[in-house]
Design a protein around this motif. Structure first.
Motif, PDB file in Angstrom:
ATOM      1  N   LYS A  10      -9.146  66.141 -57.232  1.00 61.01           N
ATOM      2  CA  LYS A  10      -8.471  67.014 -56.276  1.00 61.01           C
ATOM      3  C   LYS A  10      -9.115  68.385 -56.331  1.00 61.01           C
ATOM      4  CE  LYS A  10      -4.261  64.515 -56.144  1.00 61.01           C
ATOM      5  NZ  LYS A  10      -3.994  64.035 -54.836  1.00 61.01           N
ATOM      6  N   PRO A  73      -4.047  71.407 -53.205  1.00 56.92           N
ATOM      7  CA  PRO A  73      -4.832  70.243 -53.635  1.00 56.92           C
ATOM      8  C   PRO A  73      -4.419  68.950 -52.945  1.00 56.92           C
ATOM      9  CG  PRO A  73      -4.114  71.521 -55.533  1.00 56.92           C
ATOM     10  CD  PRO A  73      -3.416  72.090 -54.332  1.00 56.92           C
ATOM     11  N   GLU A  74      -3.147  68.852 -52.553  1.00 51.38           N
ATOM     12  CA  GLU A  74      -2.662  67.639 -51.894  1.00 51.38           C
ATOM     13  C   GLU A  74      -3.063  67.578 -50.417  1.00 51.38           C
ATOM     14  OE1 GLU A  74      -1.386  65.236 -53.719  1.00 51.38           O
ATOM     15  OE2 GLU A  74      -1.546  66.568 -55.447  1.00 51.38           O
ATOM     16  N   GLN A  77      -9.330  67.402 -48.849  1.00 53.02           N
ATOM     17  CA  GLN A  77     -10.022  66.133 -49.039  1.00 53.02           C
ATOM     18  C   GLN A  77     -11.521  66.366 -49.201  1.00 53.02           C
ATOM     19  OE1 GLN A  77      -8.983  63.059 -46.252  1.00 53.02           O
ATOM     20  NE2 GLN A  77     -10.872  61.942 -46.641  1.00 53.02           N
TER      21      GLN A  77
END
Length: 181
Positions: A10, A73-74, A77
Motif C-alpha cells: 500500500k 493508502p486504501e 493503487q
C-alpha cells in the motif's frame, strides 16, 4: 508499506506537511493554505519527480487533516510500470523517499518582513508567500522534496508554466492580477 504477505503493498505518502517550505526558488518561504486547496478531479496521478513518463500510482482526493496533505493508502493503487516497481522495491528496502506536490496557485498573499498570518493552524512570519487558493494537480515521490518534512513509502524548477494569480491587497478586499511563468 506491506500489510500482510498475501496483500499487495500500500502507498503511504505525506505530500505536504502543512508547514513553511523554506527558500523556494520562486516563492521564497512558502506556505500552502490547505483550506483553500481545491480538488476538482476524482483521481490524481502519483509520479516520480513530477515526470509524466514515470508513473507510480494513482489516488483519490488526498486527505487534508491535522494541517497535512496525505494520501489514503486504501484509495491509492500502484501501477504495473517500471517506475512503480522500482519505487516499491526501493521503499521496501528502506530508501527514504520524500514527496512533492504540484498545485496551481490562484490567490497569493505576500507577507512583508515582520508581518504574520495564520495558515494550517500555525503562524507564518514574513517575508513569505501564502497560497490562499490553489488547485491540486499531482503528487510525486522524489529523493528531495521542497518540503523536507514529507515522506513517501510540485514544485518543479524545470517546468515553467503561465499562471494567472491574484495577489491579496493588504489595504482592503481588492485584488491585483499578475501573470507569471
Amino acid at each position: 508499506e506491506k500489510t500482510e504477505e498475501s496483500e499487495a503493498p500500500k502507498l503511504k505518502m505525506v505530500g505536504y506537511s502543512g508547514g513553511v517550505i523554506k527558500g523556494h526558488w520562486y516563492w521564497g518561504d512558502l506556505a500552502i493554505d490547505l483550506e483553500g486547496m481545491q480538488f476538482p478531479l476524482s483521481k490524481y496521478p502519483v509520479l516520480e519527480d513530477h515526470d509524466t513518463s514515470r508513473k507510480i500510482a494513482f489516488t483519490s482526493k488526498p486527505i487534508t487533516s491535522n494541517g497535512k496533505l496525505e494520501l489514503d493508502p486504501e484509495a491509492s493503487q500502484f501501477l504495473d510500470t517500471e517506475a512503480s516497481l522500482e519505487f516499491q522495491k526501493n521503499s521496501l528496502a528502506g530508501f527514504p523517499y520524500q514527496s512533492s506536490i504540484y498545485a496551481k496557485p490562484s490567490v497569493v498573499e505576500r507577507l512583508d518582513d515582520g508581518e504574520k498570518a495564520e495558515v494550517n493552524g500555525m503562524t507564518v512570519k514574513g517575508p513569505a508567500s501564502i497560497w490562499r487558493k490553489s488547485a491540486f494537480k499531482e503528487v510525486s515521490a522524489c529523493v528531495f522534496g521542497w518540503d523536507s518534512k514529507t515522506q513517501a513509502s510540485a514544485f518543479s524548477k524545470e517546468e515553467m508554466e503561465e499562471v494567472d494569480i491574484e495577489y491579496l491587497d493588504k489595504g482592503g478586499d481588492d485584488f491585483s492580477e499578475e501573470t507569471t511563468t
